[in-house]
Scaffold this motif. Structure first.
Motif, PDB file in Angstrom:
ATOM      1  N   MET A   1       0.848  -1.169   0.000  1.00  0.00           N
ATOM      2  CA  MET A   1       0.000   0.000   0.000  1.00  0.00           C
ATOM      3  C   MET A   1       0.899   1.238   0.000  1.00  0.00           C
ATOM      4  O   MET A   1       1.892   1.291   0.691  1.00  0.00           O
ATOM      5  CB  MET A   1      -0.878  -0.016   1.246  1.00  0.00           C
ATOM      6  N   ASN A   2       0.530   2.248  -0.773  1.00  0.00           N
ATOM      7  CA  ASN A   2       1.304   3.488  -0.808  1.00  0.00           C
ATOM      8  C   ASN A   2       0.427   4.668  -0.406  1.00  0.00           C
ATOM      9  O   ASN A   2      -0.738   4.511  -0.075  1.00  0.00           O
ATOM     10  CB  ASN A   2       1.939   3.700  -2.185  1.00  0.00           C
ATOM     11  N   ASP A   3       0.982   5.876  -0.429  1.00  0.00           N
ATOM     12  CA  ASP A   3       0.247   7.057   0.029  1.00  0.00           C
ATOM     13  C   ASP A   3      -0.984   7.383  -0.800  1.00  0.00           C
ATOM     14  O   ASP A   3      -1.844   8.112  -0.359  1.00  0.00           O
ATOM     15  CB  ASP A   3       1.167   8.281   0.039  1.00  0.00           C
ATOM     16  N   SER A   4      -1.075   6.885  -2.015  1.00  0.00           N
ATOM     17  CA  SER A   4      -2.233   7.189  -2.845  1.00  0.00           C
ATOM     18  C   SER A   4      -3.300   6.103  -2.760  1.00  0.00           C
ATOM     19  O   SER A   4      -4.182   6.044  -3.590  1.00  0.00           O
ATOM     20  CB  SER A   4      -1.786   7.396  -4.296  1.00  0.00           C
ATOM     21  N   SER A   5      -3.223   5.277  -1.737  1.00  0.00           N
ATOM     22  CA  SER A   5      -4.183   4.198  -1.559  1.00  0.00           C
ATOM     23  C   SER A   5      -5.606   4.737  -1.469  1.00  0.00           C
ATOM     24  O   SER A   5      -5.893   5.622  -0.672  1.00  0.00           O
ATOM     25  CB  SER A   5      -3.856   3.415  -0.291  1.00  0.00           C
ATOM     26  N   PRO A   6      -6.536   4.210  -2.268  1.00  0.00           N
ATOM     27  CA  PRO A   6      -7.916   4.682  -2.214  1.00  0.00           C
ATOM     28  C   PRO A   6      -8.648   4.246  -0.940  1.00  0.00           C
ATOM     29  O   PRO A   6      -9.730   4.727  -0.659  1.00  0.00           O
ATOM     30  CB  PRO A   6      -8.549   4.068  -3.455  1.00  0.00           C
ATOM     31  N   LEU A   7      -8.053   3.338  -0.155  1.00  0.00           N
ATOM     32  CA  LEU A   7      -8.709   2.856   1.053  1.00  0.00           C
ATOM     33  C   LEU A   7      -8.713   3.905   2.166  1.00  0.00           C
ATOM     34  O   LEU A   7      -9.593   3.900   3.016  1.00  0.00           O
ATOM     35  CB  LEU A   7      -8.037   1.585   1.546  1.00  0.00           C
ATOM     36  N   LEU A   8      -7.737   4.794   2.176  1.00  0.00           N
ATOM     37  CA  LEU A   8      -7.637   5.839   3.190  1.00  0.00           C
ATOM     38  C   LEU A   8      -7.364   7.178   2.509  1.00  0.00           C
ATOM     39  O   LEU A   8      -6.298   7.767   2.662  1.00  0.00           O
ATOM     40  CB  LEU A   8      -6.514   5.503   4.183  1.00  0.00           C
ATOM     41  N   PRO A   9      -8.345   7.678   1.755  1.00  0.00           N
ATOM     42  CA  PRO A   9      -8.084   8.857   0.933  1.00  0.00           C
ATOM     43  C   PRO A   9      -8.137  10.190   1.666  1.00  0.00           C
ATOM     44  O   PRO A   9      -7.688  11.200   1.127  1.00  0.00           O
ATOM     45  CB  PRO A   9      -9.198   8.794  -0.109  1.00  0.00           C
ATOM     46  N   TRP A  10      -8.667  10.231   2.878  1.00  0.00           N
ATOM     47  CA  TRP A  10      -8.827  11.502   3.591  1.00  0.00           C
ATOM     48  C   TRP A  10      -7.687  11.700   4.574  1.00  0.00           C
ATOM     49  O   TRP A  10      -7.433  10.864   5.429  1.00  0.00           O
ATOM     50  CB  TRP A  10     -10.165  11.538   4.313  1.00  0.00           C
ATOM     51  N   HIS A  11      -6.996  12.840   4.460  1.00  0.00           N
ATOM     52  CA  HIS A  11      -5.853  13.133   5.314  1.00  0.00           C
ATOM     53  C   HIS A  11      -6.197  14.258   6.282  1.00  0.00           C
ATOM     54  O   HIS A  11      -6.870  15.212   5.916  1.00  0.00           O
ATOM     55  CB  HIS A  11      -4.659  13.595   4.472  1.00  0.00           C
ATOM     56  N   VAL A  12      -5.695  14.124   7.508  1.00  0.00           N
ATOM     57  CA  VAL A  12      -5.748  15.228   8.469  1.00  0.00           C
ATOM     58  C   VAL A  12      -4.366  15.863   8.453  1.00  0.00           C
ATOM     59  O   VAL A  12      -3.355  15.180   8.620  1.00  0.00           O
ATOM     60  CB  VAL A  12      -6.114  14.747   9.884  1.00  0.00           C
ATOM     61  N   ILE A  13      -4.333  17.169   8.218  1.00  0.00           N
ATOM     62  CA  ILE A  13      -3.088  17.917   8.114  1.00  0.00           C
ATOM     63  C   ILE A  13      -3.002  18.894   9.281  1.00  0.00           C
ATOM     64  O   ILE A  13      -3.997  19.500   9.674  1.00  0.00           O
ATOM     65  CB  ILE A  13      -3.025  18.702   6.781  1.00  0.00           C
ATOM     66  N   ARG A  14      -1.794  19.047   9.808  1.00  0.00           N
ATOM     67  CA  ARG A  14      -1.535  19.991  10.896  1.00  0.00           C
ATOM     68  C   ARG A  14      -0.487  20.991  10.431  1.00  0.00           C
ATOM     69  O   ARG A  14       0.503  20.614   9.815  1.00  0.00           O
ATOM     70  CB  ARG A  14      -1.006  19.253  12.107  1.00  0.00           C
ATOM     71  N   GLN A  15      -0.724  22.249  10.740  1.00  0.00           N
ATOM     72  CA  GLN A  15       0.264  23.284  10.444  1.00  0.00           C
ATOM     73  C   GLN A  15       0.702  23.907  11.762  1.00  0.00           C
ATOM     74  O   GLN A  15      -0.126  24.359  12.556  1.00  0.00           O
ATOM     75  CB  GLN A  15      -0.316  24.361   9.540  1.00  0.00           C
ATOM     76  N   ASP A  16       2.029  23.950  11.987  1.00  0.00           N
ATOM     77  CA  ASP A  16       2.527  24.517  13.240  1.00  0.00           C
ATOM     78  C   ASP A  16       2.737  26.026  13.125  1.00  0.00           C
ATOM     79  O   ASP A  16       2.464  26.630  12.090  1.00  0.00           O
ATOM     80  CB  ASP A  16       3.792  23.797  13.712  1.00  0.00           C
ATOM     81  N   ASP A  17       3.217  26.620  14.190  1.00  0.00           N
ATOM     82  CA  ASP A  17       3.396  28.071  14.253  1.00  0.00           C
ATOM     83  C   ASP A  17       4.406  28.596  13.232  1.00  0.00           C
ATOM     84  O   ASP A  17       4.397  29.785  12.912  1.00  0.00           O
ATOM     85  CB  ASP A  17       3.842  28.490  15.648  1.00  0.00           C
ATOM     86  N   ASN A  18       5.283  27.740  12.748  1.00  0.00           N
ATOM     87  CA  ASN A  18       6.299  28.142  11.774  1.00  0.00           C
ATOM     88  C   ASN A  18       5.864  27.898  10.328  1.00  0.00           C
ATOM     89  O   ASN A  18       6.647  28.084   9.408  1.00  0.00           O
ATOM     90  CB  ASN A  18       7.611  27.417  12.052  1.00  0.00           C
ATOM     91  N   GLY A  19       4.639  27.427  10.137  1.00  0.00           N
ATOM     92  CA  GLY A  19       4.135  27.170   8.794  1.00  0.00           C
ATOM     93  C   GLY A  19       4.461  25.793   8.253  1.00  0.00           C
ATOM     94  O   GLY A  19       4.145  25.485   7.105  1.00  0.00           O
ATOM     95  N   ASN A  20       5.099  24.948   9.070  1.00  0.00           N
ATOM     96  CA  ASN A  20       5.406  23.577   8.646  1.00  0.00           C
ATOM     97  C   ASN A  20       4.137  22.743   8.686  1.00  0.00           C
ATOM     98  O   ASN A  20       3.357  22.836   9.630  1.00  0.00           O
ATOM     99  CB  ASN A  20       6.457  22.955   9.562  1.00  0.00           C
ATOM    100  N   ARG A  21       3.951  21.918   7.665  1.00  0.00           N
ATOM    101  CA  ARG A  21       2.746  21.086   7.574  1.00  0.00           C
ATOM    102  C   ARG A  21       3.107  19.612   7.694  1.00  0.00           C
ATOM    103  O   ARG A  21       4.109  19.159   7.134  1.00  0.00           O
ATOM    104  CB  ARG A  21       2.038  21.324   6.249  1.00  0.00           C
TER     105      ARG A  21
END
Length: 59
Positions: A1-21
């Motif tokens: 399985m790789n990052d483009s797997s259709p089984l888990l298509p929804w990502h939760v993203i976090r951005q810190d105070d420095n703009g890093n995601r």
């Protein structure tokens, strides 16, 4: 399985105070991902969280 797997298509993203995601996690449904965002935001941290579904054509 790789990052483009259709089984888990929804990502939760976090951005810190420095703009890093960072990808916090991958989920099967948007509702599941949004519930995680709600939980994380409820902890009182000033981090920014959101749900996205990366374009599978570019992943």
């Amino acid at each position: 399985m790789n990052d483009s797997s259709p089984l888990l298509p929804w990502h939760v993203i976090r951005q810190d105070d420095n703009g890093n995601r960072y990808r916090v996690g991958r989920y099967a449904t948007r509702a599941e991902a949004e519930k995680v965002v709600d939980t994380l935001e409820g902890r009182g941290h000033k981090q920014l969280y959101w749900v996205e579904r990366p374009d599978r054509r570019t992943a």
